[in-house]
Write a protein that holds these residues in place. Structure first.
Motif: not given
Length: 411
Positions: A2-3, A8, A13, A16, A24, A28-29, A54
């Motif tokens: 997860s984000f 983050i 968050l 998002v 993500p 992004q990861q 990202s």
């Protein structure tokens, strides 16, 4: 993942989550942790893979502590260079979306439009500036843009930038920024020219590659539709009416599913045939010949039946049901885009198939672009529907006192 796992901060968050994203993407990861560590990055990723977030999310996070402007006004601390005004506007919209719960301000400047409003915004001060190269240099020359405080420089769509002849401008902009800055370079492909540019302006960069693995032909474009399970047939009909044309191979997981879809398409006036395990070899061959010779333009099949069939000129593959094995996905879509032809693979994904799509994307090393403008969108927070069997309301093995007394014993 997860984000939250990417560390983050909460204001981002929230933004998002408001945008409807819960996980993500691949790019992004891989990018966010490196950018947060202030490393230089060179990343290759196709458009539509969540590339902007990202770099937007980590930049906003790095600037978060400096968001409240001193008395002298905000300084431009992050600069994003984009080759086209459309892309620049899009990047700015993304920054505004993610900066919703912060005091960070961004603006976009590009040529071909009045310079005065852009100067007014710059005078008020911004933290993040998104710009096309020509207009940026123009405003810098007139002393409206100060690049002395840049902490992060992003070159987006670098390959397109070089193709459009911006290489000298880009190098000039890079030299105007402080030497201590962090530089991020994003490109759909990394040809030799981009490699050269990266070597000249990046400092020990981290290389991140999220382009398709070699198992997927470059002539196949992939599109993903998130749709509630109950609306898959309606979406399929909508796409056949408006989007998908030519010879089409549709995959379903079961023989029952193949028959059901075939009946629906026939009822709607489509020329369609099917192949699955319950059909004998001669029926399958007949269906295949009708498809190859153009008597029908849609063929519906299960994976088992489709093994070994050779169709050269196929315009599209539709994954009506997603396979749970990534190799099967590669095998399916590899039937289009052959022999130099361009093909498209459409995938319909319901809530219970999200895990399949995740595995597929990890396996082929690409984020499949999502098309969310269609009449039957899936709520991003939708969970799979679980059908529970209703048992007896009485607990097993428990009997009332009365029945125990009445029971006659055999001993």
């Amino acid at each position: 993942m997860s984000f939250k796992d990417l560390h983050i901060i909460k204001p981002l968050l929230r933004a998002v989550a408001d945008s409807g994203y819960d996980e993500p993407t691949l790019i992004q990861q891989r990018c966010i942790p490196s950018i947060l560590e202030k490393k230089d990055v060179i990343a290759s990723a196709q458009t539509g893979t969540g590339k902007t977030a990202s770099f937007a999310l980590p930049i906003l996070q790095l600037l978060f502590d400096k968001q409240d402007a001193p008395k002298r006004g905000k300084k431009v601390r992050a600069l994003i260079i984009s080759p086209t005004r459309e892309l620049a506007v899009q990047i700015n919209n993304n920054f505004k979306t993610y900066a919703k719960y912060t005091n960070l301000r961004s603006t976009v400047i590009f040529g071909g439009t009045s310079i005065e409003p852009q100067i007014d915004i710059l005078k008020k001060g911004v933290d993040i500036l998104i710009a096309t190269p020509g207009r940026l240099l123009d405003l810098h020359k007139q002393d409206y843009v100060n690049l002395d405080y840049i902490e992060t420089l992003v070159l987006d769509e670098a390959d397109l930038m070089l193709d459009m002849g911006f290489i000298d401008d880009v190098k000039k902009i890079e030299r105007l920024c402080p030497e201590t800055k962090q530089t991020l370079l994003f490109s759909a492909t990394i040809p030799y020219k981009v490699e050269q540019l990266a070597n000249s302006i990046l400092n020990e960069p981290q290389r991140i590659d999220v382009t398709p693995s070699k198992s997927i032909a470059s002539d196949i474009s992939q599109i993903l539709y998130y749709v509630p399970k109950r609306h898959k047939i309606e979406l399929c009909l909508h796409l056949l009416r408006n989007t998908i044309k030519g010879s089409i191979l549709i995959f379903r997981r079961t023989k029952f599913g193949v028959d059901k879809l075939e009946k629906t398409l026939l009822k709607n006036g489509y020329k369609v045939d099917s192949i699955h395990g319950d059909k004998n070899q001669s029926d399958r061959q007949t269906a295949l010949n009708k498809f190859k010779n153009g008597y029908v333009n849609i063929l519906i099949a299960t994976d088992v039946a489709a093994r070994g069939i050779d169709i050269n000129e196929l315009d599209a593959v539709v994954n009506f049901d997603l396979p749970n094995i990534p190799e099967t996905y590669v095998h399916r879509i590899g039937r289009t885009g052959r022999a130099g032809n361009i093909g498209t693979a459409y995938s319909l994904c319901s809530a219970d198939e999200k895990t399949y799509i995740k595995k597929i994307q990890e396996s082929i090393n690409v984020q499949i672009p999502i098309e969310d403008i269609h009449p039957y969108p899936l709520d991003p927070k939708a969970r799979p529907i679980v059908h529970k069997k209703k048992g007896s309301k009485y607990k097993k093995g428990r009997k009332g006192e009365g029945s125990k007394k009445k029971k006659k014993r055999w001993y």
